[in-house]
Each structure stands twice: as structure tokens, then as C-alpha cells.
Design a protein around this motif. Structure first.
Motif, PDB file in Angstrom:
ATOM      1  N   VAL A  17      34.419  46.976  46.287  1.00 18.55           N
ATOM      2  CA  VAL A  17      33.110  47.158  45.630  1.00 18.55           C
ATOM      3  C   VAL A  17      32.967  46.186  44.457  1.00 18.55           C
ATOM      4  O   VAL A  17      31.923  45.575  44.262  1.00 18.55           O
ATOM      5  N   LEU A  18      34.023  46.072  43.677  1.00 14.85           N
ATOM      6  CA  LEU A  18      34.049  45.096  42.584  1.00 14.85           C
ATOM      7  C   LEU A  18      35.041  43.992  42.920  1.00 14.85           C
ATOM      8  O   LEU A  18      36.119  44.253  43.468  1.00 14.85           O
ATOM      9  N   GLU A  19      34.663  42.768  42.583  1.00 19.39           N
ATOM     10  CA  GLU A  19      35.637  41.683  42.702  1.00 19.39           C
ATOM     11  C   GLU A  19      36.784  41.949  41.730  1.00 19.39           C
ATOM     12  O   GLU A  19      36.582  42.404  40.596  1.00 19.39           O
ATOM     13  N   PHE A  20      38.001  41.689  42.177  1.00 19.60           N
ATOM     14  CA  PHE A  20      39.178  41.866  41.311  1.00 19.60           C
ATOM     15  C   PHE A  20      39.960  40.562  41.149  1.00 19.60           C
ATOM     16  O   PHE A  20      40.203  40.098  40.043  1.00 19.60           O
ATOM     17  N   LEU A  21      40.364  39.952  42.255  1.00 16.28           N
ATOM     18  CA  LEU A  21      41.271  38.811  42.147  1.00 16.28           C
ATOM     19  C   LEU A  21      40.616  37.627  41.444  1.00 16.28           C
ATOM     20  O   LEU A  21      41.239  36.976  40.598  1.00 16.28           O
ATOM     21  N   THR A  22      39.367  37.345  41.780  1.00 19.45           N
ATOM     22  CA  THR A  22      38.685  36.214  41.146  1.00 19.45           C
ATOM     23  C   THR A  22      38.526  36.438  39.641  1.00 19.45           C
ATOM     24  O   THR A  22      38.873  35.554  38.842  1.00 19.45           O
ATOM     25  N   PRO A  23      38.025  37.601  39.198  1.00 23.12           N
ATOM     26  CA  PRO A  23      37.955  37.821  37.745  1.00 23.12           C
ATOM     27  C   PRO A  23      39.326  37.905  37.074  1.00 23.12           C
ATOM     28  O   PRO A  23      39.473  37.449  35.929  1.00 23.12           O
ATOM     29  N   PHE A  24      40.329  38.466  37.774  1.00 17.68           N
ATOM     30  CA  PHE A  24      41.667  38.525  37.174  1.00 17.68           C
ATOM     31  C   PHE A  24      42.209  37.115  36.964  1.00 17.68           C
ATOM     32  O   PHE A  24      42.826  36.814  35.939  1.00 17.68           O
ATOM     33  N   ARG A  25      41.947  36.258  37.932  1.00 13.35           N
ATOM     34  CA  ARG A  25      42.376  34.864  37.786  1.00 13.35           C
ATOM     35  C   ARG A  25      41.699  34.229  36.564  1.00 13.35           C
ATOM     36  O   ARG A  25      42.338  33.530  35.772  1.00 13.35           O
ATOM     37  N   GLY A  26      40.418  34.490  36.394  1.00 13.54           N
ATOM     38  CA  GLY A  26      39.709  33.953  35.229  1.00 13.54           C
ATOM     39  C   GLY A  26      40.249  34.508  33.920  1.00 13.54           C
ATOM     40  O   GLY A  26      40.406  33.774  32.938  1.00 13.54           O
ATOM     41  N   PHE A  27      40.562  35.804  33.937  1.00 14.01           N
ATOM     42  CA  PHE A  27      41.094  36.459  32.742  1.00 14.01           C
ATOM     43  C   PHE A  27      42.430  35.843  32.323  1.00 14.01           C
ATOM     44  O   PHE A  27      42.641  35.513  31.149  1.00 14.01           O
ATOM     45  N   ILE A  28      43.331  35.654  33.281  1.00 17.79           N
ATOM     46  CA  ILE A  28      44.639  35.122  32.893  1.00 17.79           C
ATOM     47  C   ILE A  28      44.571  33.625  32.588  1.00 17.79           C
ATOM     48  O   ILE A  28      45.336  33.126  31.772  1.00 17.79           O
ATOM     49  N   GLN A  29      43.620  32.930  33.204  1.00 15.86           N
ATOM     50  CA  GLN A  29      43.434  31.510  32.842  1.00 15.86           C
ATOM     51  C   GLN A  29      43.038  31.390  31.372  1.00 15.86           C
ATOM     52  O   GLN A  29      43.447  30.451  30.689  1.00 15.86           O
ATOM     53  N   SER A  30      42.257  32.355  30.894  1.00 21.92           N
ATOM     54  CA  SER A  30      41.827  32.316  29.495  1.00 21.92           C
ATOM     55  C   SER A  30      43.010  32.499  28.554  1.00 21.92           C
ATOM     56  O   SER A  30      42.897  32.252  27.352  1.00 21.92           O
ATOM     57  N   GLN A  31      44.148  32.946  29.107  1.00 17.45           N
ATOM     58  CA  GLN A  31      45.347  33.161  28.299  1.00 17.45           C
ATOM     59  C   GLN A  31      46.458  32.167  28.638  1.00 17.45           C
ATOM     60  O   GLN A  31      47.609  32.355  28.231  1.00 17.45           O
ATOM     61  N   GLY A  32      46.118  31.153  29.408  1.00 19.82           N
ATOM     62  CA  GLY A  32      47.100  30.100  29.672  1.00 19.82           C
ATOM     63  C   GLY A  32      47.942  30.305  30.911  1.00 19.82           C
ATOM     64  O   GLY A  32      48.998  29.669  31.056  1.00 19.82           O
ATOM     65  N   TYR A  33      47.490  31.174  31.801  1.00 22.02           N
ATOM     66  CA  TYR A  33      48.256  31.433  33.026  1.00 22.02           C
ATOM     67  C   TYR A  33      47.407  31.092  34.241  1.00 22.02           C
ATOM     68  O   TYR A  33      46.195  30.920  34.169  1.00 22.02           O
ATOM     69  N   GLU A  34      48.071  31.062  35.395  1.00 21.47           N
ATOM     70  CA  GLU A  34      47.370  30.759  36.645  1.00 21.47           C
ATOM     71  C   GLU A  34      47.852  31.722  37.725  1.00 21.47           C
ATOM     72  O   GLU A  34      49.020  32.105  37.754  1.00 21.47           O
ATOM     73  N   LEU A  35      46.926  32.114  38.574  1.00 22.21           N
ATOM     74  CA  LEU A  35      47.266  32.951  39.727  1.00 22.21           C
ATOM     75  C   LEU A  35      47.232  32.075  40.973  1.00 22.21           C
ATOM     76  O   LEU A  35      46.195  31.505  41.314  1.00 22.21           O
ATOM     77  N   LEU A  36      48.358  31.962  41.630  1.00 23.67           N
ATOM     78  CA  LEU A  36      48.459  31.120  42.821  1.00 23.67           C
ATOM     79  C   LEU A  36      48.344  31.977  44.073  1.00 23.67           C
ATOM     80  O   LEU A  36      49.032  32.993  44.212  1.00 23.67           O
ATOM     81  N   ALA A  37      47.483  31.544  44.980  1.00 21.70           N
ATOM     82  CA  ALA A  37      47.307  32.263  46.246  1.00 21.70           C
ATOM     83  C   ALA A  37      48.317  31.724  47.243  1.00 21.70           C
ATOM     84  O   ALA A  37      48.039  30.775  47.986  1.00 21.70           O
ATOM     85  N   ARG A  38      49.516  32.307  47.242  1.00 21.99           N
ATOM     86  CA  ARG A  38      50.542  31.818  48.169  1.00 21.99           C
ATOM     87  C   ARG A  38      51.257  32.949  48.904  1.00 21.99           C
ATOM     88  O   ARG A  38      52.129  32.693  49.725  1.00 21.99           O
ATOM     89  N   SER A  39      50.874  34.217  48.596  1.00 20.09           N
ATOM     90  CA  SER A  39      51.317  35.361  49.383  1.00 20.09           C
ATOM     91  C   SER A  39      50.488  36.556  48.942  1.00 20.09           C
ATOM     92  O   SER A  39      49.762  36.482  47.952  1.00 20.09           O
ATOM     93  N   PHE A  40      50.617  37.687  49.669  1.00 16.80           N
ATOM     94  CA  PHE A  40      49.740  38.824  49.435  1.00 16.80           C
ATOM     95  C   PHE A  40      50.337  39.754  48.366  1.00 16.80           C
ATOM     96  O   PHE A  40      50.726  40.889  48.641  1.00 16.80           O
ATOM     97  N   LYS A  41      50.431  39.247  47.159  1.00 19.41           N
ATOM     98  CA  LYS A  41      50.924  40.049  46.042  1.00 19.41           C
ATOM     99  C   LYS A  41      50.598  39.301  44.755  1.00 19.41           C
ATOM    100  O   LYS A  41      50.270  38.109  44.771  1.00 19.41           O
ATOM    101  N   LEU A  42      50.717  40.018  43.664  1.00 13.58           N
ATOM    102  CA  LEU A  42      50.516  39.393  42.362  1.00 13.58           C
ATOM    103  C   LEU A  42      51.840  38.929  41.767  1.00 13.58           C
ATOM    104  O   LEU A  42      51.971  37.792  41.320  1.00 13.58           O
TER     105      LEU A  42
END
Ligand SMILES: [Mg+2]
Length: 231
Positions: free
Chosen positions: A44-69
């Protein structure tokens, strides 16, 4: 602080959560008509895309390379993988800030509005109760006023309690195979639909079980649900 990660349970990070206290359903009133139970994050709500934006704002990156965080959050500069407890803390901070970041998945509002003419809708979010007030407010802000249940426990028993022995059709929509299986086990006659907003991670989803169906987006899910109701 190290919050238990049941919120976005990429398979390797979900706690078992079998002995959670039974969640209250006292605020749910169902009519004598079909029932649609929807997960919230990535559905219902986007999660991964906003979470990626949130952590980018703190100097981190979320890599899409497997089905987990866990294991896929890295320092932007060095690509060093973050420790799991730090990812847990980022998730906790994200859910406190969710109102600034999360937004509805494409087409969900229109689909649920149309479906709500013929069915009751309940949101079943895998979330610690401490975040429920913020989530309720966020859903309301987007006009998604359907009742909300937040649990860190398995979803199948909750859908079973909601559906009881009703004769009307029941549908469950989620992005996590484990949740789909839990509902399949507890409510065998339920139509099980997989939907996931983020295409980068969706490609890593394990194959669905026989009898489960996948929708590419909400318009397709709505057509599947309406066809099921007409049977
Ligand atoms: Mg989800």
C-alpha cells in the motif's frame, strides 16, 4: 538500541515471532461481504524506495543484490557493509520518520476505492505497535482510512481470526512469501496475491508456491480480486 526486525522482513532478517501476544481486533467491524486484507509496506505504501532515500540522506546506500536488507546497506563512500544492528537502528529511525518519506504505491488509492464498494478492506502491517499511531496518521493523510492492525506475529492466524467461518470470499495481498504462506496455511480458501512496489528487489523474490498469484501492479491486482469475487 537494537529493535527486533520484523518490520521489513527480507527473509534472513525476520524474527520468528510465534509467541507474540494475540493482537487486538476489537476495532475491526466487518460487514457480510468479501474481505481484502492488505499488507502495507511495499504493497500500500512504498517502502524500499523511500528507505533508500532516507539512508542516502545519512551517507548510506541500499544495493539491490538480494531479497533482504541486511548485507545490502553500505557506506556510500567505501561500500563497506553496515553491521546488522546499525541497519536495525536505521529502520527504527525510518519508521519514526515515515511520515516524511513514505507515499502510496501507484494506483493503490483508486484500486481500493473501487474495491471498497464491494468488499471490506483491512490493513495488516508487520510493525511494532509503538509505530502504529504514526502509520495510522500517514495512511489517513493519503485518504487510506481503512482499519489497521499492526502485529509482529505471524499473519496467518490474524487473517484466520478476521475471516472466521464467514462464507464470503477472502483475499490476502503481501510482498513477503513467508506471510503469503502463513495465510495460505491458516486460511486455505483465501486468494493469495503477491504484489511488490520496488522492481529492483522484486526480481530477487523466490518463486511463489503453486496456487499463489502475482500482480504486476494494483490495477492488475484489482482485476484479479474482482474476478475472484464474481466466482
Ligand atoms: Mg510488506
Amino acid at each position: 538500541m537494537s529493535a527486533p526486525i520484523t518490520h521489513y522482513p527480507g527473509q534472513l532478517i525476520m524474527s520468528d515471532a510465534q509467541d507474540m501476544p494475540e493482537v487486538s481486533l476489537d476495532h475491526i467491524e466487518l460487514n457480510e461481504r468479501p474481505l481484502i486484507v492488505c499488507d502495507v509496506d511495499e504493497v500500500v505504501l512504498e517502502f524500499l524506495t523511500p528507505f533508500r532515500g532516507f539512508i542516502q540522506s545519512q551517507g548510506y546506500e541500499l544495493l539491490a543484490r538480494s531479497f533482504k536488507l541486511h548485507g545490502n546497506v553500505v557506506h556510500a563512500g567505501t561500500s563497506e557493509v553496515l553491521r546488522e544492528d546499525i541497519v536495525d537502528d536505521l529502520l527504527e529511525a525510518f519508521f519514526i520518520a515515515q511520515g516524511d518519506w513514505q507515499f502510496p504505491a501507484t494506483g493503490v488509492s483508486e484500486a481500493l476505492t473501487a474495491l471498497s464498494d464491494h468488499a471490506d478492506i483491512v490493513f495488516l502491517t508487520a510493525m511494532a505497535p509503538r509505530h502504529e499511531t504514526l502509520r495510522r496518521a500517514l495512511l489517513d493523510r493519503f485518504g487510506l482510512h481503512y482499519p489497521l492492525v499492526a502485529t509482529e506475529g505471524a499473519k496467518g492466524p490474524v487473517v484466520q481470526r478476521l475471516h472466521r467461518l464467514r462464507k464470503q470470499p477472502v483475499v490476502f495481498v503481501d510482498d513477503i512469501l513467508r506471510n503469503l504462506r502463513s495465510v495460505r496455511e491458516h486460511v486455505p480458501d483465501c486468494l493469495i496475491i503477491h504484489i511488490m512496489a520496488n522492481a529492483h528487489f522484486r526480481v530477487f523474490l523466490p518463486p511463489l508456491d503453486a496456487g499463489m498469484t502475482s500482480a504486476a501492479d494494483w490495477p492488475e491486482a484489482a482485476r484479479m480480486i474482482q474476478a475472484h469475487f464474481r466466482v
